[in-house]
Design a protein around this motif. Structure first.
Motif, PDB file in Angstrom:
ATOM      1  N   TYR A  36      39.321 -10.879  41.154  1.00 41.82           N
ATOM      2  CA  TYR A  36      40.688 -10.824  41.677  1.00 41.82           C
ATOM      3  C   TYR A  36      40.950  -9.595  42.539  1.00 41.82           C
ATOM      4  O   TYR A  36      41.388  -9.708  43.691  1.00 41.82           O
ATOM      5  CB  TYR A  36      41.699 -10.880  40.527  1.00 41.82           C
ATOM      6  CG  TYR A  36      43.128 -10.808  41.018  1.00 41.82           C
ATOM      7  CD1 TYR A  36      43.783 -11.946  41.473  1.00 41.82           C
ATOM      8  CD2 TYR A  36      43.820  -9.583  41.063  1.00 41.82           C
ATOM      9  CE1 TYR A  36      45.085 -11.890  41.953  1.00 41.82           C
ATOM     10  CE2 TYR A  36      45.113  -9.522  41.541  1.00 41.82           C
ATOM     11  CZ  TYR A  36      45.744 -10.664  41.979  1.00 41.82           C
ATOM     12  OH  TYR A  36      47.023 -10.599  42.473  1.00 41.82           O
ATOM     13  N   GLU A  94      46.878 -13.766  47.318  1.00 43.03           N
ATOM     14  CA  GLU A  94      47.573 -13.683  46.027  1.00 43.03           C
ATOM     15  C   GLU A  94      48.260 -14.998  45.718  1.00 43.03           C
ATOM     16  O   GLU A  94      48.201 -15.497  44.580  1.00 43.03           O
ATOM     17  CB  GLU A  94      48.583 -12.535  46.056  1.00 43.03           C
ATOM     18  CG  GLU A  94      47.937 -11.158  45.965  1.00 43.03           C
ATOM     19  CD  GLU A  94      48.838 -10.022  46.386  1.00 43.03           C
ATOM     20  OE1 GLU A  94      48.495  -8.858  46.110  1.00 43.03           O
ATOM     21  OE2 GLU A  94      49.906 -10.288  47.007  1.00 43.03           O
ATOM     22  N   SER A  97      45.845 -17.477  44.619  1.00 42.14           N
ATOM     23  CA  SER A  97      45.209 -17.178  43.340  1.00 42.14           C
ATOM     24  C   SER A  97      45.965 -17.800  42.170  1.00 42.14           C
ATOM     25  O   SER A  97      45.473 -17.773  41.037  1.00 42.14           O
ATOM     26  CB  SER A  97      45.090 -15.657  43.153  1.00 42.14           C
ATOM     27  OG  SER A  97      44.216 -15.109  44.119  1.00 42.14           O
ATOM     28  N   GLU A 100      45.963 -16.734  38.264  1.00 43.58           N
ATOM     29  CA  GLU A 100      45.473 -15.355  38.177  1.00 43.58           C
ATOM     30  C   GLU A 100      46.516 -14.370  38.710  1.00 43.58           C
ATOM     31  O   GLU A 100      46.695 -13.279  38.158  1.00 43.58           O
ATOM     32  CB  GLU A 100      44.170 -15.206  38.953  1.00 43.58           C
ATOM     33  CG  GLU A 100      42.968 -15.865  38.297  1.00 43.58           C
ATOM     34  CD  GLU A 100      41.710 -15.658  39.113  1.00 43.58           C
ATOM     35  OE1 GLU A 100      41.032 -14.638  38.894  1.00 43.58           O
ATOM     36  OE2 GLU A 100      41.429 -16.508  39.982  1.00 43.58           O
ATOM     37  N   PHE A 101      47.186 -14.752  39.775  1.00 47.00           N
ATOM     38  CA  PHE A 101      48.242 -13.903  40.328  1.00 47.00           C
ATOM     39  C   PHE A 101      49.381 -13.768  39.327  1.00 47.00           C
ATOM     40  O   PHE A 101      49.898 -12.666  39.086  1.00 47.00           O
ATOM     41  CB  PHE A 101      48.737 -14.492  41.646  1.00 47.00           C
ATOM     42  CG  PHE A 101      49.897 -13.755  42.262  1.00 47.00           C
ATOM     43  CD1 PHE A 101      49.805 -12.410  42.549  1.00 47.00           C
ATOM     44  CD2 PHE A 101      51.079 -14.421  42.556  1.00 47.00           C
ATOM     45  CE1 PHE A 101      50.877 -11.723  43.126  1.00 47.00           C
ATOM     46  CE2 PHE A 101      52.152 -13.751  43.126  1.00 47.00           C
ATOM     47  CZ  PHE A 101      52.053 -12.401  43.410  1.00 47.00           C
ATOM     48  N   HIS A 104      48.410 -11.486  36.671  1.00 45.79           N
ATOM     49  CA  HIS A 104      48.327 -10.106  37.154  1.00 45.79           C
ATOM     50  C   HIS A 104      49.695  -9.430  37.163  1.00 45.79           C
ATOM     51  O   HIS A 104      49.805  -8.235  36.832  1.00 45.79           O
ATOM     52  CB  HIS A 104      47.719 -10.077  38.554  1.00 45.79           C
ATOM     53  CG  HIS A 104      47.549  -8.692  39.109  1.00 45.79           C
ATOM     54  ND1 HIS A 104      46.537  -7.847  38.705  1.00 45.79           N
ATOM     55  CD2 HIS A 104      48.282  -7.997  40.015  1.00 45.79           C
ATOM     56  CE1 HIS A 104      46.644  -6.700  39.341  1.00 45.79           C
ATOM     57  NE2 HIS A 104      47.688  -6.756  40.142  1.00 45.79           N
TER      58      HIS A 104
END
Length: 306
Positions: A36, A94, A97, A100-101, A104
């Protein structure tokens, strides 16, 4: 004899769009395979040093800055040519993603003078219009709000490349739903979501041919007043809010500004532009200077939009 009704067929993608889709999907696939943090940095570099120069972003950035910041030193203009494109690349990957974003940004605190009014409005079932812009990463705000239990409806502008648009919308949906396309049917659903007491998020920093005669950076910047019209009609709270990228380039500060006082929609829209300008001046490298925000050469036929 009755005529058979016309059957509307989906227009097949053009050869150019097919090639564009393959190239973009291929690039995204390669970058998404990276860890990432590495992928975010890598996509920023690619846009700053490869895509930006190739597609004319640097020229657009220089043109916009020459219009609204004519006294800016040449060295700073040069820096922004790279830094703005870097932020665009980071924002794009982002968004793609998805989960995952979202993971995060989980735990990113909401802050600012608009937070308490926002929470009070939600507790009382009052609709809220969150007005934001192409500054930092606007979807960091959306993802954080979903984590906090504040689902919001978002409006997006469909891309001309239908194949890529489908892929883009799927990526946006992973961050949160509902999503509404900026067409007649989509906007109707978007407004209904607000009228039913929901939250909507809308990007207001785009040129509107039929927009109000307001300014941005001291220059005429026709802007749609729709969001403020809806807010007045449904007694919704209007809060400017931003997801500002931190110096590490990977994390964000989510800031909710004090609500815009209700009143004339055009005056409210100008207040939104003024608020945004202050934030852009503090974070020049995070606003999308690649937009044709002003279009001084274009003549407008209709003075206002609601």
């Amino acid at each position: 004899m009755r005529k058979r009704p016309k059957v509307s067929a989906t227009k097949p993608p053009s050869p150019v769009h097919k090639i564009q889709n393959l190239v973009i999907r291929g690039l995204l696939g390669v970058v998404l395979a990276l860890p990432y943090r590495t992928r975010v940095r890598t996509m920023g570099w690619i846009c700053a040093h490869v895509i930006g120069p190739a597609v004319g972003w640097r020229k657009r950035i220089r043109k916009n800055l020459a219009l609204v910041c004519p006294d800016m030193p040449a060295a700073e203009v040069k820096r922004l040519e790279r830094a703005v494109a870097n932020n665009v690349g980071r924002t794009l990957i982002e968004i793609y993603s998805g989960a995952e974003f979202k993971d995060h940004v989980r735990g990113t605190p909401l802050a600012g003078p608009g937070l308490e009014p926002f929470l009070a409005a939600r507790a009382g079932g009052r609709p809220v219009v969150l007005v934001t812009a192409h500054l930092g990463n606007f979807d960091s705000l959306r993802a954080t709000l979903f984590h906090e239990g504040h689902g919001l409806g978002a409006l997006y502008r469909p891309m001309k490349n239908a194949a890529f648009n489908d892929h883009y919308v799927r990526a946006l949906t992973q961050i949160g739903a509902p999503l509404f396309p900026a067409d007649r049917k989509g906007i109707t659903g978007f407004v209904r979501h607000l009228a039913d007491g929901g939250i909507i998020g809308i990007l207001t920093d785009v040129y509107s041919m039929r927009g109000a005669d307001v300014t941005f950076f001291g220059q005429p910047a026709p802007t749609a007043v729709s969001a403020c019209d809806w807010a007045v009609k449904f007694d919704a709270l209007v809060i400017p809010c931003y997801g500002i990228r931190r110096p590490d380039g990977l994390n964000f500060d989510i800031h909710l500004e004090a609500p815009i006082p209700p009143g004339d929609p055009v005056e409210m829209t100008q207040a939104i532009n003024d608020n945004l300008e202050g934030w852009v001046r503090r974070h020049m490298d995070q606003w999308f200077w690649i937009h044709r925000r002003w279009k001084p050469e274009r003549k407008r036929a209709v003075p206002t939009e609601s």
